[in-house]
Enzyme design. Sequence first.
Site, PDB file in Angstrom:
ATOM      1  N   LEU A 148       0.860  -1.180   0.000  1.00  0.00           N
ATOM      2  CA  LEU A 148       0.000   0.000   0.000  1.00  0.00           C
ATOM      3  C   LEU A 148       0.897   1.231   0.000  1.00  0.00           C
ATOM      4  O   LEU A 148       1.869   1.285   0.754  1.00  0.00           O
ATOM      5  CB  LEU A 148      -0.898   0.027   1.240  1.00  0.00           C
ATOM      6  CG  LEU A 148      -2.243  -0.691   1.181  1.00  0.00           C
ATOM      7  CD1 LEU A 148      -2.915  -0.646   2.550  1.00  0.00           C
ATOM      8  CD2 LEU A 148      -3.159  -0.097   0.128  1.00  0.00           C
ATOM      9  N   ASP A 149       0.579   2.221  -0.830  1.00  0.00           N
ATOM     10  CA  ASP A 149       1.356   3.457  -0.833  1.00  0.00           C
ATOM     11  C   ASP A 149       1.352   4.089   0.550  1.00  0.00           C
ATOM     12  O   ASP A 149       0.429   3.882   1.344  1.00  0.00           O
ATOM     13  CB  ASP A 149       0.782   4.443  -1.850  1.00  0.00           C
ATOM     14  CG  ASP A 149       0.965   3.980  -3.286  1.00  0.00           C
ATOM     15  OD1 ASP A 149       2.013   3.370  -3.574  1.00  0.00           O
ATOM     16  OD2 ASP A 149       0.063   4.218  -4.113  1.00  0.00           O
ATOM     17  N   ALA A 150       2.366   4.907   0.818  1.00  0.00           N
ATOM     18  CA  ALA A 150       2.506   5.512   2.143  1.00  0.00           C
ATOM     19  C   ALA A 150       1.285   6.350   2.522  1.00  0.00           C
ATOM     20  O   ALA A 150       0.840   6.330   3.676  1.00  0.00           O
ATOM     21  CB  ALA A 150       3.768   6.360   2.200  1.00  0.00           C
ATOM     22  N   ALA A 167      -1.730   5.884   1.677  1.00  0.00           N
ATOM     23  CA  ALA A 167      -2.934   5.053   1.746  1.00  0.00           C
ATOM     24  C   ALA A 167      -3.058   4.370   3.103  1.00  0.00           C
ATOM     25  O   ALA A 167      -2.118   4.291   3.887  1.00  0.00           O
ATOM     26  CB  ALA A 167      -2.916   4.014   0.624  1.00  0.00           C
ATOM     27  N   ARG A 189      -4.210   4.851  -8.509  1.00  0.00           N
ATOM     28  CA  ARG A 189      -3.759   6.187  -8.928  1.00  0.00           C
ATOM     29  C   ARG A 189      -3.826   6.333 -10.443  1.00  0.00           C
ATOM     30  O   ARG A 189      -4.253   7.364 -10.971  1.00  0.00           O
ATOM     31  CB  ARG A 189      -2.331   6.429  -8.436  1.00  0.00           C
ATOM     32  CG  ARG A 189      -2.212   6.695  -6.945  1.00  0.00           C
ATOM     33  CD  ARG A 189      -0.787   6.969  -6.548  1.00  0.00           C
ATOM     34  NE  ARG A 189       0.054   5.782  -6.622  1.00  0.00           N
ATOM     35  CZ  ARG A 189       1.336   5.770  -6.977  1.00  0.00           C
ATOM     36  NH1 ARG A 189       1.933   6.900  -7.333  1.00  0.00           N
ATOM     37  NH2 ARG A 189       2.029   4.651  -6.989  1.00  0.00           N
TER      38      ARG A 189
END
Length: 306
Positions: free
Chosen positions: A37-39, A41, A170
């Site tokens: 998971l992106d930071a 998120a 994204r």
Amino acid sequence: MTGCLLLNKNPGNTSFKSLLPVKKALGTGKVCHTGTLDAFAQGLLVILTGRAVKLSPWFTGCDKQYRGLLRFGEETDTLDPEGKIIAAAPVPRRKDLEAILPVFTGEILQAPPRYSAVHINGRRAHKLARAGIEVEMKKRPVTIHSISLLSWDPPHAELEIHCSSGTYIRSLARDIALALGSRSHLRSLKRIRVGNFSLNDALSLLPAADPPVQEMTIRGSIKPLGPELFAQLGIPSITVDEKTAGAVSRGRDLKLLHISELENAVTAEKSQAIALFGPRSGLHSFACIVEHKNGSWKYGYVNAAN
């Protein structure tokens, strides 16, 4: 400890950093997550511990479900709230957004974000982007099972997306906006489901929690490698006798073992993978995963520590 932990990742932490309290609680580095998971998120991280880390391939391919808040009118270089604005365009109308969403369902081609962990010639794309190196982000197929509009408060729209593994939300936000003659980026993103694993069942770690209590909570939240866990992966289980369980846990030739339950299971369950358990209870009952490939059974994973 060997098993599976469902963790609610806090926004602001990287997925790797989110593993640190788990490693500390268990006193081991044998901990992995099964999908980054992106930071910025938040949401569900499925974490494997101990010998279960070798089961990662069965988890990483699971479908995902997200809720994302899009900010129309502005695109950032990272396609998230942490980047700088690089383009602006008019905010679309709600009816146009609703009309375009079906176009993005099914199998589509998607280019990953420039700021992503995709490898390009042996280097991470985000490192190349930060170094100012322009590269082509090649499109690849992903599957969007469904998209629904949850709320519309211009310039923001909240979408719920059910998609295949490897999908970048994204990029999806970027492409939807471009198809509408607009621009967008994600303001927030929450992963609410991985396969049959739900965020509702995940452990939330509080930063101010007492360390000994937190460590005990983490240890108590690890799901064992039992039939219930494999059922959530869509893998049926069968129980074999003690002698057979010992043989398969040592990787004995499956052709010589004549396990009749395998043929019955592949017919009844219509599954190409089956988890084998011995008659004992607990961790050491799990023996292996076998897969039906090219007309014969092969080992997919052996719990060699039995």
